[in-house]
Design a protein around this motif. Structure first.
Motif, PDB file in Angstrom:
ATOM      1  N   LEU A  15       2.140  32.382  47.997  1.00 15.97           N
ATOM      2  CA  LEU A  15       2.920  31.888  46.861  1.00 15.97           C
ATOM      3  C   LEU A  15       4.393  32.257  47.036  1.00 15.97           C
ATOM      4  CD1 LEU A  15       3.202  30.614  44.065  1.00 15.97           C
ATOM      5  CD2 LEU A  15       2.562  32.834  43.098  1.00 15.97           C
ATOM      6  N   TYR A  16       4.660  33.495  47.457  1.00 16.89           N
ATOM      7  CA  TYR A  16       6.039  33.923  47.675  1.00 16.89           C
ATOM      8  C   TYR A  16       6.725  33.024  48.715  1.00 16.89           C
ATOM      9  CZ  TYR A  16      10.017  36.575  49.314  1.00 16.89           C
ATOM     10  OH  TYR A  16      11.290  36.936  49.687  1.00 16.89           O
ATOM     11  N   GLY A  17       6.042  32.746  49.819  1.00 22.20           N
ATOM     12  CA  GLY A  17       6.612  31.897  50.866  1.00 22.20           C
ATOM     13  C   GLY A  17       6.936  30.497  50.369  1.00 22.20           C
ATOM     14  N   ARG A  18       6.062  29.950  49.530  1.00 23.38           N
ATOM     15  CA  ARG A  18       6.328  28.613  48.982  1.00 23.38           C
ATOM     16  C   ARG A  18       7.508  28.625  48.014  1.00 23.38           C
ATOM     17  NH1 ARG A  18       1.387  26.780  46.309  1.00 23.38           N
ATOM     18  NH2 ARG A  18       0.651  28.907  46.420  1.00 23.38           N
ATOM     19  N   MET A  19       7.654  29.712  47.248  1.00 25.03           N
ATOM     20  CA  MET A  19       8.801  29.825  46.339  1.00 25.03           C
ATOM     21  C   MET A  19      10.101  30.012  47.126  1.00 25.03           C
ATOM     22  SD  MET A  19       7.879  29.397  43.184  1.00 25.03           S
ATOM     23  CE  MET A  19       8.835  30.257  41.968  1.00 25.03           C
ATOM     24  N   VAL A  20      10.050  30.720  48.250  1.00 25.96           N
ATOM     25  CA  VAL A  20      11.224  30.865  49.112  1.00 25.96           C
ATOM     26  C   VAL A  20      11.585  29.505  49.703  1.00 25.96           C
ATOM     27  CG1 VAL A  20      12.046  31.833  51.297  1.00 25.96           C
ATOM     28  CG2 VAL A  20      10.884  33.302  49.643  1.00 25.96           C
ATOM     29  N   ALA A  21      10.598  28.761  50.177  1.00 21.36           N
ATOM     30  CA  ALA A  21      10.837  27.434  50.756  1.00 21.36           C
ATOM     31  C   ALA A  21      11.437  26.477  49.726  1.00 21.36           C
ATOM     32  CB  ALA A  21       9.542  26.857  51.317  1.00 21.36           C
ATOM     33  N   ALA A  22      11.080  26.657  48.451  1.00 16.59           N
ATOM     34  CA  ALA A  22      11.640  25.831  47.382  1.00 16.59           C
ATOM     35  C   ALA A  22      13.050  26.292  46.999  1.00 16.59           C
ATOM     36  CB  ALA A  22      10.733  25.863  46.151  1.00 16.59           C
ATOM     37  N   GLY A  23      13.500  27.409  47.581  1.00 19.50           N
ATOM     38  CA  GLY A  23      14.849  27.906  47.318  1.00 19.50           C
ATOM     39  C   GLY A  23      14.983  28.724  46.058  1.00 19.50           C
ATOM     40  N   GLU A  49       2.507  29.044  39.771  1.00 16.21           N
ATOM     41  CA  GLU A  49       2.149  27.831  40.512  1.00 16.21           C
ATOM     42  C   GLU A  49       2.694  26.589  39.795  1.00 16.21           C
ATOM     43  OE1 GLU A  49       0.373  27.445  43.362  1.00 16.21           O
ATOM     44  OE2 GLU A  49      -0.458  29.438  43.689  1.00 16.21           O
ATOM     45  N   ARG A  50       2.556  26.558  38.459  1.00 13.12           N
ATOM     46  CA  ARG A  50       3.093  25.425  37.685  1.00 13.12           C
ATOM     47  C   ARG A  50       4.596  25.347  37.796  1.00 13.12           C
ATOM     48  NH1 ARG A  50      -1.084  26.855  34.237  1.00 13.12           N
ATOM     49  NH2 ARG A  50       0.200  28.127  32.890  1.00 13.12           N
ATOM     50  N   LYS A  51       5.261  26.496  37.771  1.00 13.72           N
ATOM     51  CA  LYS A  51       6.721  26.523  37.932  1.00 13.72           C
ATOM     52  C   LYS A  51       7.103  25.983  39.310  1.00 13.72           C
ATOM     53  CE  LYS A  51      10.720  29.402  37.394  1.00 13.72           C
ATOM     54  NZ  LYS A  51      11.270  30.431  36.571  1.00 13.72           N
ATOM     55  N   LEU A  52       6.347  26.327  40.324  1.00 13.34           N
ATOM     56  CA  LEU A  52       6.598  25.843  41.669  1.00 13.34           C
ATOM     57  C   LEU A  52       6.480  24.318  41.726  1.00 13.34           C
ATOM     58  CD1 LEU A  52       7.115  26.334  44.681  1.00 13.34           C
ATOM     59  CD2 LEU A  52       4.648  26.641  44.955  1.00 13.34           C
ATOM     60  N   MET A  53       5.475  23.781  41.039  1.00 16.60           N
ATOM     61  CA  MET A  53       5.301  22.321  41.016  1.00 16.60           C
ATOM     62  C   MET A  53       6.519  21.653  40.370  1.00 16.60           C
ATOM     63  SD  MET A  53       2.569  21.871  42.614  1.00 16.60           S
ATOM     64  CE  MET A  53       2.156  20.189  42.344  1.00 16.60           C
ATOM     65  N   LYS A  54       7.056  22.238  39.323  1.00 11.32           N
ATOM     66  CA  LYS A  54       8.255  21.685  38.674  1.00 11.32           C
ATOM     67  C   LYS A  54       9.457  21.765  39.600  1.00 11.32           C
ATOM     68  CE  LYS A  54       6.755  22.727  34.007  1.00 11.32           C
ATOM     69  NZ  LYS A  54       6.901  23.588  32.846  1.00 11.32           N
ATOM     70  N   LEU A  55       9.583  22.862  40.346  1.00  9.76           N
ATOM     71  CA  LEU A  55      10.718  23.028  41.268  1.00  9.76           C
ATOM     72  C   LEU A  55      10.648  21.984  42.386  1.00  9.76           C
ATOM     73  CD1 LEU A  55      10.826  26.905  41.649  1.00  9.76           C
ATOM     74  CD2 LEU A  55      12.552  25.490  40.562  1.00  9.76           C
ATOM     75  N   VAL A  56       9.447  21.726  42.880  1.00  8.26           N
ATOM     76  CA  VAL A  56       9.282  20.771  43.984  1.00  8.26           C
ATOM     77  C   VAL A  56       9.533  19.341  43.498  1.00  8.26           C
ATOM     78  CG1 VAL A  56       7.585  19.816  45.605  1.00  8.26           C
ATOM     79  CG2 VAL A  56       7.723  22.281  45.255  1.00  8.26           C
ATOM     80  N   GLU A  57       9.129  19.030  42.255  1.00 10.95           N
ATOM     81  CA  GLU A  57       9.314  17.687  41.706  1.00 10.95           C
ATOM     82  C   GLU A  57      10.788  17.352  41.493  1.00 10.95           C
ATOM     83  OE1 GLU A  57       6.953  17.506  38.202  1.00 10.95           O
ATOM     84  OE2 GLU A  57       5.063  17.419  39.315  1.00 10.95           O
TER      85      GLU A  57
END
Length: 114
Positions: A30-38, A105-113
């Motif tokens: 999860l941390y890696g995906r949040m880093v990739a999302a900036g 995880e939901r916050k990550l989905m919003k960041l990616v969208e």
């Protein structure tokens, strides 16, 4: 003559709480995906007598945006996992790690969208 029994190191109660490998892998994924999302830039891990804590930061010099805490003493009460927000409020608590991470995880989905 009396025998002196020396306890084996590491036996008995552990001195600190730690994350198990699958738990840490899930958190670091999860941390890696949040880093990739900036969104996240840094993290810290703390192992104490009562809790293990993973803190995720937007910037290094500020308070963590989220803390993921493992407190085995609460296993049979509220659940040993907790997601704590930036200001110290418990956002989610539970027995399993997955549902506790769901708000991030939901916050990550919003960041990616966006």
């Amino acid at each position: 003559m009396s025998a002196v029994v020396t306890p084996f190191p590491g036996s008995g109660r552990p001195n600190q709480v730690a994350f198990e490998r699958p738990e840490l892998m899930r958190i670091l994924d999860l941390y890696g995906r949040m880093v990739a999302a900036g969104h996240w830039k840094d993290y810290a891990i703390d192992f104490g007598r009562e809790a293990a804590t993973f803190s995720a930061f937007r910037r290094t010099a500020e308070r963590p945006e989220f803390r993921i805490e493992k407190r085995p003493a609460l296993r049979h009460r509220q659940g040993m996992w907790a997601l704590v927000g930036e200001h110290g409020a418990v956002l989610k608590r539970g027995q399993d790690l997955g549902p506790v991470l769901a708000p991030v995880e939901r916050k990550l989905m919003k960041l990616v969208e966006d």
